[in-house]
Design an enzyme around this catalytic site. Structure first.
Site, PDB file in Angstrom:
ATOM      1  N   GLY A  62       0.827  -1.206   0.000  1.00 50.81           N
ATOM      2  CA  GLY A  62       0.000   0.000   0.000  1.00 50.81           C
ATOM      3  C   GLY A  62       0.856   1.247   0.000  1.00 50.81           C
ATOM      4  O   GLY A  62       2.059   1.216   0.258  1.00 50.81           O
ATOM      5  N   GLY A  74      -0.224   9.217   1.523  1.00 49.83           N
ATOM      6  CA  GLY A  74       0.331  10.537   1.315  1.00 49.83           C
ATOM      7  C   GLY A  74       1.713  10.717   1.892  1.00 49.83           C
ATOM      8  O   GLY A  74       2.508  11.517   1.386  1.00 49.83           O
ATOM      9  N   MET A  75       2.037   9.972   2.963  1.00 49.07           N
ATOM     10  CA  MET A  75       3.317  10.175   3.615  1.00 49.07           C
ATOM     11  C   MET A  75       4.251   8.984   3.519  1.00 49.07           C
ATOM     12  O   MET A  75       5.447   9.128   3.739  1.00 49.07           O
ATOM     13  CB  MET A  75       3.104  10.525   5.089  1.00 49.07           C
ATOM     14  CG  MET A  75       2.510  11.895   5.307  1.00 49.07           C
ATOM     15  SD  MET A  75       2.566  12.421   7.035  1.00 49.07           S
ATOM     16  CE  MET A  75       1.398  11.324   7.782  1.00 49.07           C
ATOM     17  N   VAL A 125       4.004   1.316   2.175  1.00 46.63           N
ATOM     18  CA  VAL A 125       3.971   0.228   3.144  1.00 46.63           C
ATOM     19  C   VAL A 125       4.406  -1.065   2.468  1.00 46.63           C
ATOM     20  O   VAL A 125       3.936  -1.408   1.377  1.00 46.63           O
ATOM     21  CB  VAL A 125       2.551   0.049   3.728  1.00 46.63           C
ATOM     22  CG1 VAL A 125       2.562  -0.978   4.857  1.00 46.63           C
ATOM     23  CG2 VAL A 125       2.006   1.380   4.217  1.00 46.63           C
ATOM     24  N   LYS A 137       6.958   0.771   7.079  1.00 48.12           N
ATOM     25  CA  LYS A 137       6.452   1.975   6.422  1.00 48.12           C
ATOM     26  C   LYS A 137       7.623   2.912   6.154  1.00 48.12           C
ATOM     27  O   LYS A 137       8.330   3.311   7.085  1.00 48.12           O
ATOM     28  CB  LYS A 137       5.393   2.649   7.292  1.00 48.12           C
ATOM     29  CG  LYS A 137       4.193   1.733   7.553  1.00 48.12           C
ATOM     30  CD  LYS A 137       2.997   2.496   8.099  1.00 48.12           C
ATOM     31  CE  LYS A 137       1.783   1.590   8.207  1.00 48.12           C
ATOM     32  NZ  LYS A 137       0.571   2.327   8.604  1.00 48.12           N
ATOM     33  N   ASP A 174      -4.005  12.688  12.642  1.00 54.92           N
ATOM     34  CA  ASP A 174      -4.394  12.157  11.327  1.00 54.92           C
ATOM     35  C   ASP A 174      -5.341  10.963  11.490  1.00 54.92           C
ATOM     36  O   ASP A 174      -5.152   9.921  10.884  1.00 54.92           O
ATOM     37  CB  ASP A 174      -3.144  11.741  10.547  1.00 54.92           C
ATOM     38  CG  ASP A 174      -3.425  11.600   9.049  1.00 54.92           C
ATOM     39  OD1 ASP A 174      -2.624  10.918   8.365  1.00 54.92           O
ATOM     40  OD2 ASP A 174      -4.434  12.141   8.566  1.00 54.92           O
ATOM     41  N   LYS A 213      -8.270   8.885  10.587  1.00 55.49           N
ATOM     42  CA  LYS A 213      -9.041   8.680   9.354  1.00 55.49           C
ATOM     43  C   LYS A 213      -9.232   7.181   9.171  1.00 55.49           C
ATOM     44  O   LYS A 213      -8.560   6.372   9.834  1.00 55.49           O
ATOM     45  CB  LYS A 213      -8.302   9.274   8.154  1.00 55.49           C
ATOM     46  CG  LYS A 213      -6.908   8.706   7.931  1.00 55.49           C
ATOM     47  CD  LYS A 213      -6.206   9.399   6.768  1.00 55.49           C
ATOM     48  CE  LYS A 213      -4.780   8.855   6.587  1.00 55.49           C
ATOM     49  NZ  LYS A 213      -4.073   9.548   5.496  1.00 55.49           N
ATOM     50  N   PRO A 214     -10.123   6.742   8.285  1.00 54.43           N
ATOM     51  CA  PRO A 214     -10.366   5.304   8.125  1.00 54.43           C
ATOM     52  C   PRO A 214      -9.122   4.515   7.742  1.00 54.43           C
ATOM     53  O   PRO A 214      -8.982   3.354   8.127  1.00 54.43           O
ATOM     54  CB  PRO A 214     -11.425   5.248   7.013  1.00 54.43           C
ATOM     55  CG  PRO A 214     -12.131   6.561   7.100  1.00 54.43           C
ATOM     56  CD  PRO A 214     -11.081   7.552   7.504  1.00 54.43           C
ATOM     57  N   ASP A 219      -0.291   4.467  13.284  1.00 50.45           N
ATOM     58  CA  ASP A 219       0.453   5.672  12.876  1.00 50.45           C
ATOM     59  C   ASP A 219       0.403   6.788  13.903  1.00 50.45           C
ATOM     60  O   ASP A 219       0.424   7.973  13.553  1.00 50.45           O
ATOM     61  CB  ASP A 219      -0.034   6.186  11.515  1.00 50.45           C
ATOM     62  CG  ASP A 219       0.521   5.345  10.378  1.00 50.45           C
ATOM     63  OD1 ASP A 219       0.254   5.673   9.215  1.00 50.45           O
ATOM     64  OD2 ASP A 219       1.228   4.353  10.654  1.00 50.45           O
TER      65      ASP A 219
END
Length: 863
Positions: A25, A28-29, A32, A47, A140, A142-143, A157
């Protein structure tokens, strides 16, 4: 640089620690990668920050900031294993979770069921409450950063966004093309790069996340990130109920308060938000449990369908379901397939016939929640009812649906109340398997009665069929919601996570106060944590229900009372009597047999239980008691075989390594012990022992079995591994206690005495600290001080000692050479509740008694 070249460069850079397998995967940062941790032989997610981001950060500042996240330890936080810099790559390493991300789930399902959404949000809030307490803001949420593992959510994260922003500042990253946070979930103060951003930005993000889980879309949409950021700052989000009117008002209000523009107007902490979410998990908070429907919508449609006004779509659905139903007399019956008959009207009023149909429909909906069942839809059952030929409706419905279980029942009217009674029939034997206790409720609010009936039936069926529900036939069946909490508690209990188990057992009883079984299970969980007063209070509470208890429950109550009084023989007697009546309780007999020095009986009981099935599959202590019993019998070869079987079943458990080590040491296999101890380095260290505990066990076993040189070597290794713990861990009281004991076992008496003196001074009520201090004085030839401490131990008047203080008197007496006195004191300690175990033969203070016939007779296994 081409992606393939970059991957090869990364593989080379990390080859000494991680074997990179493939990319899984990119965000944005970071990108993975799935990798194998070479040192620990486990799958991990590596990561790697995007190159432009890594260049802007620099390794020192990034690693300094992200190190904070490594100290977060919580059930709903994915831990940070490692981080570093290699060949210009900045990376961090986390466990590789096999489950899906919340983003993946949303992509497949859109909005989620309300109960699922609330459960996920509760876990996220719980994780944030812990992080915020440690001063860590996620920034951050988020789903994509929420992983789903079984029934639980894990936040990942932590610290990454903070590390990025703190190390570089937002302006630098904007020019680098990197977004700090994700626009759809960013608080207004975060969107405007306010210099003071605190934990309440995470509360806003939780609101945005909740909005998407419930509405299938975030609160603001836009064609560019800038448009979305501007909306967060300037626009008011529409109520989430606009997009889904079935969402409870209380939940809508909770979400919208999270999304307030001003931080001061939101929930002020995750700790404040958490109980609000927990309250929403109960029907009384305004939520309709999964599988049931509100009256003003779906219930009306039920009545219309029953009356014959059925839309074309419903007709098509019924036809499709009927095609799938096995038909014809003699069809194979599935023990987990269930259908519901309309309930019989015993009111004497023909106008109330429809109530039985509505009850059946409601129960059918409720059973959809039970994962272990295959439920015949009511739309398929309803047409079959008219076709029944007037014989045995249970048998006939089973024949046309293949249902191995049929729910039937009746209802009556008593003044202003309705009373329903249900029966669960096993159609393979045509026997009533269970009778669900009668459910009553007000005539003016029939939905309350239907809901209570549905809960009772679903709970009874789930408890009967689910192997995790240990005592399905022994405790009164709970409601379904209470059952779910109970099962979660059971799973946690058998993982050794007793604190969390207690929370779920307590919640189960609060949801169904007639379900005393949940209180029973909370008692041993408290005992395992040393919370004896709490356990006693629960037993007193259970005793208030004595007249309502079954025979099994009354026996169990007596067993717990005897245990808390230290009457081990009575506990053993009751457990044997229970086994005679209820053969499924053999594990309890085995456990108690070991504690009263009857290891042969324990072996017989445990060999009759399959450790790889049911609740035993996750229960590591099964192997503890089996290997202990073998050890007490001197059967070390079979002990080793069983320990290795346990280790194979639980490869990540430190406990099974301990069982193997003690068997190997008893057999004198020094080389194999060292190999196994080295293998331990691949498991996470114990917080107050490091990797030293199993070495200490091995050293004491070597010593007890006459292998003196091996004992000295391995006990010194235990001491070295203790010294290797970090300075932070070395400040813990448990660490200092373990260090003092290891110094004592390695015959460094003076150093041990100094540490025990400090511990005893700081904790004047601790019997072990005082006992070891007395024994250390005896070792150093200070008989007067040793005797003084022994006398103080004799005078102690504390609850729940169960002979422990008397045992310490015996140890001091044995070190001083008073063998007769030591044996008499040990006998008294056992009478007061001290338990037998393999600790006795490897206790160095009792070595002077090993060739003393009265001691040998006392230790001889019984039965």
């Amino acid at each position: 640089m081409p992606a393939a070249d970059q991957l090869e460069r990364l593989k080379a850079a990390l080859s000494d620690r991680y074997a990179i397998e493939r990319e899984v995967g990119a965000g944005g940062m970071a990108t993975v990668y799935l990798a194998r941790d070479i040192r620990h032989e486990r799958k991990v997610a590596v990561k790697v920050l995007r190159p432009e981001l890594a260049a802007a950060l620099g390794p020192e500042r990034f690693l300094r900031e992200i190190r904070i996240a490594a100290n977060l330890h919580h059930p709903h936080i994915l831990p940070l294993y490692d981080s570093g810099e290699a060949d210009g790559f900045l990376y961090y390493v986390m466990p590789y979770e096999q489950g899906q991300s919340l983003r993946d789930k949303l992509a497949k399902e859109g909005e989620l069921p309300v109960t699922d959404a609330v459960r996920i949000l509760r876990d996220v809030a719980d994780a944030l409450a812990h992080a915020h307490e440690q001063g860590v803001v996620h920034r951050d949420i988020k789903p994509d950063n929420v992983l789903l593992s079984g029934r639980h959510a894990l936040v990942t994260d932590f610290g990454v966004a903070k590390a990025v922003s703190e190390a570089t500042g937002r302006d630098k990253l904007t020019t680098a093309g990197v977004a700090l946070g994700t626009p759809a979930y960013m608080a207004p103060e975060q969107a405007t790069a306010h210099e003071h951003i605190d934990h309440r930005a995470d509360i806003y993000a939780v609101g945005a996340l909740a909005y998407e889980l419930l509405a299938g879309r975030p609160p603001f949409l836009g064609t560019t990130p800038q448009m979305v950021l501007a909306a967060h700052v300037t626009e008011q989000a529409e109520p989430v109920r606009k997009y889904r009117d079935t969402i409870p008002a209380a939940l809508d209000q909770l979400v919208m308060k999270c999304l307030e523009k001003k931080a001061a107007d939101r929930w002020q902490s995750a700790e404040e938000l958490l109980p609000q979410l927990e309250a929403l998990t109960t029907p009384s908070a305004g939520m309709t449990p999964t599988g049931t429907m509100p009256v003003d919508g779906v219930a009306k449609r039920r009545w219309m369908a029953v009356g014959g006004v059925v839309g074309v779509a419903v007709v098509i659905a019924v036809i499709a379901v009927l095609v799938a139903i096995p038909r014809g007399t003699g069809v194979a019956l599935d023990s987990r397939r269930v259908a519901v008959l309309p309930f019989a009207n015993l009111t004497g009023e023909d106008s109330l016939d429809m109530l039985g149909i509505v009850a059946a429909s409601w129960i059918t909906d409720g059973l959809q929640r039970v994962d272990v069942l295959s439920v015949v839809p009511w739309t398929a059952v309803r047409p079959e009812i008219n076709a029944l030929e007037g014989g045995n409706p249970v048998r006939e419905l089973a024949n046309v649906t293949g249902a191995g279980v049929i729910i039937s029942g009746s209802y009556s009217r008593h003044g202003d109340s309705l009373r329903f009674r249900a029966e669960i029939t096993d159609t393979r034997r045509m026997e009533v398997q269970q009778t669900v206790p009668g459910v009553s409720g007000p005539w003016t609010n029939q939905d309350v009665v239907y809901e209570a009936l549905s809960e009772r039936v679903a709970g009874a069926l789930a408890a009967t069929l689910d192997t995790v529900f240990v005592f399905a036939q022994l405790f009164r069946e709970p409601t379904f919601l209470a059952y779910k909490e109970y099962v979660t508690g059971e799973e946690l209990f058998y993982q050794g996570r007793y604190r969390e188990a207690i929370e779920h057992f307590t919640a189960a009883h609060e949801l169904d106060t007639t379900f005393v079984g949940a209180l029973f299970r909370a008692v041993p969980a408290n005992i395992n944590l040393g919370r004896y007063e709490s356990a006693d209070s629960l037993v007193e509470l259970i005793a208030q229900f004595r007249d309502q208890l079954s025979t099994y429950e009354r026996d169990l109550l007596a067993l717990l009372q005897a245990g808390l009084q230290g009457n081990r023989l009575e506990v053993y007697r009751i457990s044997r009597e229970q086994f005679r009546r209820y053969p499924g309780t053999g594990y309890s007999v085995a456990w108690n047999a070991v504690r009263v020095n009857r290891p042969q009986e324990a072996v017989r009981m445990l060999e009759g239980i399959d450790p790889a099935r049911g609740r035993m599959k996750a229960w590591v202590p099964y192997w503890r008691f089996l290997t202990q019993a073998r050890h007490m019998l001197g059967d070390h070869r079979r002990e080793l075989r069983d320990a290795q079987r346990g280790r194979k079943q639980h490869p990540s458990s430190r406990s099974t390594v301990e069982y193997e080590v003690q068997a190997l040491a008893a057999l004198g296999r020094t080389d194999k012990v060292r190999l196994v101890l080295d293998e331990l380095l691949g498991l996470p260290p114990h917080p107050s022992w490091g990797h030293g505990y199993e070495a200490a066990v091995a050293g004491l076993e070597f010593r007890a079995h006459g292998f003196a040189d091996a004992a000295r070597e391995v006990l010194d290794l235990a001491l070295d591994r203790l010294h290797a713990l970090s300075p932070n861990e070395a400040q813990r009281r448990t660490y200092r206690y373990n260090l003092a004991r290891t110094l004592y076992w390695t015959q460094r008496w003076e150093a041990a005495r100094e540490l025990f003196l400090q511990l005893a001074t700081e904790n004047i009520d601790d019997v072990d600290y005082a006992g070891y201090l007395g024994a250390a004085h005896a070792r150093l030839g200070n008989a007067v001080e040793a005797t003084r401490i022994s006398d103080e131990l004799a005078a102690l008047d504390q609850p729940y000692l169960w002979g422990e203080n008397v045992m310490w008197q015996a140890r001091v007496a044995a070190v001083l050479g008073h063998r007769e006195q030591a044996v008499e004191l040990l006998r008294s300690a056992f009478n007061e509740g001290l338990v037998y175990g393999i600790w006795l033969h490897r206790e160095i203070d009792l070595e002077s008694l090993h060739d003393y016939p009265p001691f040998q007779a006392l230790m001889m296994p019984k039965g």
